[in-house]
Each structure stands twice: as C-alpha cells, then as structure tokens.
Design a protein around this motif. Structure first.
Motif, PDB file in Angstrom:
ATOM      1  N   ALA A 130      40.655  49.396  -6.849  1.00  0.00           N
ATOM      2  CA  ALA A 130      41.128  48.014  -6.682  1.00  0.00           C
ATOM      3  C   ALA A 130      42.276  47.898  -5.690  1.00  0.00           C
ATOM      4  N   ALA A 131      43.165  48.883  -5.674  1.00  0.00           N
ATOM      5  CA  ALA A 131      44.323  48.807  -4.781  1.00  0.00           C
ATOM      6  C   ALA A 131      43.922  48.824  -3.314  1.00  0.00           C
ATOM      7  N   ALA A 132      42.718  49.309  -3.010  1.00  0.00           N
ATOM      8  CA  ALA A 132      42.263  49.381  -1.617  1.00  0.00           C
ATOM      9  C   ALA A 132      41.587  48.099  -1.148  1.00  0.00           C
ATOM     10  N   VAL A 133      41.250  47.205  -2.082  1.00  0.00           N
ATOM     11  CA  VAL A 133      40.531  45.976  -1.737  1.00  0.00           C
ATOM     12  C   VAL A 133      41.525  44.905  -1.296  1.00  0.00           C
ATOM     13  N   VAL A 134      41.194  44.195  -0.237  1.00  0.00           N
ATOM     14  CA  VAL A 134      42.087  43.167   0.292  1.00  0.00           C
ATOM     15  C   VAL A 134      41.377  41.819   0.339  1.00  0.00           C
ATOM     16  N   ALA A 135      42.197  40.765   0.238  1.00  0.00           N
ATOM     17  CA  ALA A 135      41.720  39.399   0.465  1.00  0.00           C
ATOM     18  C   ALA A 135      42.012  39.054   1.917  1.00  0.00           C
ATOM     19  N   ILE A 136      41.020  38.548   2.612  1.00  0.00           N
ATOM     20  CA  ILE A 136      41.157  38.207   4.030  1.00  0.00           C
ATOM     21  C   ILE A 136      41.197  36.695   4.182  1.00  0.00           C
ATOM     22  N   THR A 137      42.193  36.209   4.917  1.00  0.00           N
ATOM     23  CA  THR A 137      42.338  34.773   5.152  1.00  0.00           C
ATOM     24  C   THR A 137      42.329  34.492   6.643  1.00  0.00           C
ATOM     25  N   LYS A 190      41.333  33.327  15.125  1.00  0.00           N
ATOM     26  CA  LYS A 190      42.510  33.322  15.978  1.00  0.00           C
ATOM     27  C   LYS A 190      43.569  34.276  15.421  1.00  0.00           C
ATOM     28  N   ARG A 191      43.639  34.333  14.105  1.00  0.00           N
ATOM     29  CA  ARG A 191      44.607  35.199  13.443  1.00  0.00           C
ATOM     30  C   ARG A 191      44.020  35.654  12.110  1.00  0.00           C
ATOM     31  N   ILE A 192      44.189  36.946  11.793  1.00  0.00           N
ATOM     32  CA  ILE A 192      43.625  37.510  10.563  1.00  0.00           C
ATOM     33  C   ILE A 192      44.761  38.010   9.680  1.00  0.00           C
ATOM     34  N   GLU A 193      44.783  37.553   8.443  1.00  0.00           N
ATOM     35  CA  GLU A 193      45.771  38.014   7.475  1.00  0.00           C
ATOM     36  C   GLU A 193      45.049  38.688   6.309  1.00  0.00           C
ATOM     37  N   VAL A 194      45.610  39.794   5.835  1.00  0.00           N
ATOM     38  CA  VAL A 194      45.045  40.462   4.663  1.00  0.00           C
ATOM     39  C   VAL A 194      46.138  40.597   3.610  1.00  0.00           C
ATOM     40  N   ALA A 195      45.730  40.481   2.357  1.00  0.00           N
ATOM     41  CA  ALA A 195      46.655  40.600   1.234  1.00  0.00           C
ATOM     42  C   ALA A 195      46.112  41.631   0.260  1.00  0.00           C
ATOM     43  N   THR A 196      46.975  42.519  -0.190  1.00  0.00           N
ATOM     44  CA  THR A 196      46.572  43.534  -1.147  1.00  0.00           C
ATOM     45  C   THR A 196      46.696  42.998  -2.572  1.00  0.00           C
ATOM     46  N   VAL A 197      46.183  43.770  -3.518  1.00  0.00           N
ATOM     47  CA  VAL A 197      46.273  43.401  -4.924  1.00  0.00           C
ATOM     48  C   VAL A 197      47.732  43.288  -5.355  1.00  0.00           C
ATOM     49  N   ASP A 238      44.296  43.335  13.171  1.00  0.00           N
ATOM     50  CA  ASP A 238      43.643  43.169  14.469  1.00  0.00           C
ATOM     51  C   ASP A 238      42.174  43.539  14.359  1.00  0.00           C
ATOM     52  N   LEU A 239      41.350  42.817  15.094  1.00  0.00           N
ATOM     53  CA  LEU A 239      39.917  43.097  15.121  1.00  0.00           C
ATOM     54  C   LEU A 239      39.650  44.185  16.152  1.00  0.00           C
TER      55      LEU A 239
END
Length: 342
Positions: A48-55, A94-101, A109-110
């Motif tokens: 679970a700690a490796a999974v991120v939410a992408i916004t 245009k911009r990628i944000e990721v959030a961890t658990v 960056d892509l």
C-alpha cells in the motif's frame, strides 16, 4: 412418556457426533476465511505504501484545447522514484501531482507514454528513497488464483479490493484502435480512479496494471499483464516512446473468397485489404496499390491487421522484409523496408 413420542423427539435432536462434525466444519471454514484475510492484509501491508493517487488539474487534448484534468492511480516500482500508471490518466497533462498513502505530495515528470498499450512512465525527482513494489510475472498465473487491487477509485484513497483471476489471455482495444494483448480479467472490483493501480499476487508482486472496466457490468475488470508492460517500460526508458514499424498503408480486415483460398492453396481464410497507400512510404516505394490483399509478411501468414501490427515491432524497423499479396487473381511477392511509425 409414550415410547413412540420419545423416539420421534430423539430422531429430531442431533447426536453428539453430528454436533461435533458441524463444529469442525465451522472451525475449518473460519480458518480458511482467516487465512484468506491474512493473505490480503499481508499484501496490503507490503504494497500500500507504494501506491499513489495521481491528480491532473489541467490537460490539453490532441487538438490543443484545454480540458478538465482528472484523477487516477499509480505505483512506485523502484526506490528512486519511477512510477507506472495508465497513459489515459496523464495524457496531455500540464502538471502531474502524486500523493502517497502517508499524505506526502510530489510533482512528477512524464518520462514517456504509449497510448497503444495505455501505459505511462513517470518519475519523481529528488534523492529520497520511496517505498516500492516488486514486479512479478503473469506467466505462472492460473484462473481462480487470488489477486488484490489497490487504487483510488472515485477519489477514495488507498481502496483495497480482492478477487480471483477470472480469465487469462484476453484482448482489449486501446483508444487508438490497436489491440492490447495478454490482458488479465479479474473480478477484483475496479472503478474510475483505479486506472493505473497495481494488481498483485499473494506475494505482493505486481502481475498487472489495472486498466479498464466494462461500464454497466459488475465484476468484469481488466489489467494489462506486467510481462507486456515490462517490454513497454524498457522502450520508454530507452527512447521515451515505444518504437514500432510502419509500411505506410491504411487497411482493413477481410474474408478471402473461397476461390482465392482454393486457387492459391491458402491455409488462411482471412487477410488484410489495402485501402490507401501513403505517398512516399515503404509500401508506395515497393509498388503496393489500393485494393491489394496482404496475405503474408516476412514468410508468416497474415490473417488480420492485429497480426500485421504484431510483426511490425521495433525489430522490423529498417530491416528488409518480404510481402506476399494478391492482386487481381495474381500472387505478387515484393520486398520493402518498414520505417518507424511516427
């Protein structure tokens, strides 16, 4: 008490052995359920700690128009910040944000994406070490095997679902029309927002990237096999894209007339009809014409466009190959050299 009544009452009551048997069955069922729960919780603890939410707050479509962003899932698969997700989650962002658990936010960056397999590779910069999951293999999966999905469906962070492998070797169509092969079907519930999250086996190894659901259906969900994804990752890291060959034609599948099958002694009953030939491309230079029927490429029978696409991989680029076709009741063999698909 009348003896007959006593006999009837005695028959209606379970004997000690029956009670013991029922109790043993209940204990066995409880132990099985407990074992199932332990597997799922262990997978969650490890992954679970490796999974991120992408916004994605804003994106630009292929026509250059600004459109609303969206959300999805992804996962770290290296400690130095490489993340896998779906192309459709981050395409045009245009911009990628990721959030961890744990609630930590990072800009990503892509590195590259492949819309034909719906896979994208991201990187989080910095020297921080990230919790990550190991990539496994889907080659040893069996129908009925336990799998666990983790993602962020409908904005609910780190949602866990579990189920079984429902089928193997499925195929899906990407938005580009190309066929995605080696797809895993599972009944582990997925919803919008799960896209890009990991499908894990009982050892918490990634066996697939969750990619699609069937709208209106329940428990019919799909993940791209991690073995196919690994090939895409290798090219994205080398080139920033997946290199594919092209011969410069627009075509469609067709069923061969029986007289063609008999006259030319063909084993196949379907082939590819050329609808249009790109000016100056390999096909045009080799002499292909609209209406030609492609029946073989480099010695292998071609039964449809998907087969031709599979043969036109990175290895075909710049390598001369034979092309067999039917034209007005004649068989013609040509040589051409595929170029990289732009």
């Amino acid at each position: 008490m009348d003896a007959a009544i006593v006999a009837v009452l005695d028959q209606g009551l379970p004997h000690d052995s029956a009670w013991e048997s029922r109790g043993e069955n209940q204990r066995a069922e409880a132990q099985a359920l407990d074992a199932y729960s332990q597997i799922v919780t262990r997978v969650v603890d490890e992954a679970a700690a490796a999974v991120v939410a992408i916004t994605i707050h804003e994106r630009v479509n292929d026509k250059g128009k600004r459109i609303h962003g969206g959300q999805g899932s992804g996962f770290f698969f290296t400690p130095d910040g490489l993340i896998l997700t779906n192309s459709h989650v981050v395409h045009g962002a245009k911009r990628i944000e990721v959030a961890t658990v744990a609630g930590r936010m990072f800009a990503a960056d892509l590195i590259g994406e492949d819309v034909h397999t719906d896979i994208a590779l991201l990187r989080v910069s910095g020297h921080e070490t990230h919790a990550h999951v190991a990539l496994g293999s889907a080659r040893e999966l069996r129908v009925g095997q336990l799998v666990v999905a983790i993602g962020n469906p409908l904005g609910f962070d780190c949602t866990v679902t579990s189920g079984v492998v429902s089928a193997l070797g499925r195929s899906l169509r990407a938005t580009t029309g190309r066929q995605i092969d080696d797809v895993i079907q599972t009944d582990a519930a997925l919803n919008p927002g799960n896209s890009g999250g990991p499908l894990l086996d009982a050892q918490a190894r990634v066996v697939g990237v969750n990619t699609a659901i069937i709208a209106g259906a329940q428990n019919i969900c799909f993940a791209t096999s991690i073995d196919s994804v690994a090939e895409v990752i290798a090219q994205l890291m080398r080139h920033g894209r997946v290199r594919r060959g092209s011969i410069g034609v627009a075509a469609q599948n067709m069923r061969l007339p029986q007289r063609y099958v008999r006259y030319f002694g063909l084993e196949q009953t379907t082939a590819v009809r050329v609808m249009e030939v790109a000016h100056g491309g390999p096909a045009a230079q080799a002499g292909l014409e609209a209406g030609d029927i492609i029946i073989a490429f480099d010695g292998e029978a071609i039964r449809g466009i998907d087969m031709l696409h599979r043969r036109l991989d990175e290895r075909s680029i710049g390598k001369q190959a034979s092309l067999a076709l039917l034209r007005r009741d004649r068989r013609i063999d040509l040589m051409l050299t595929p170029v990289e698909l732009s």
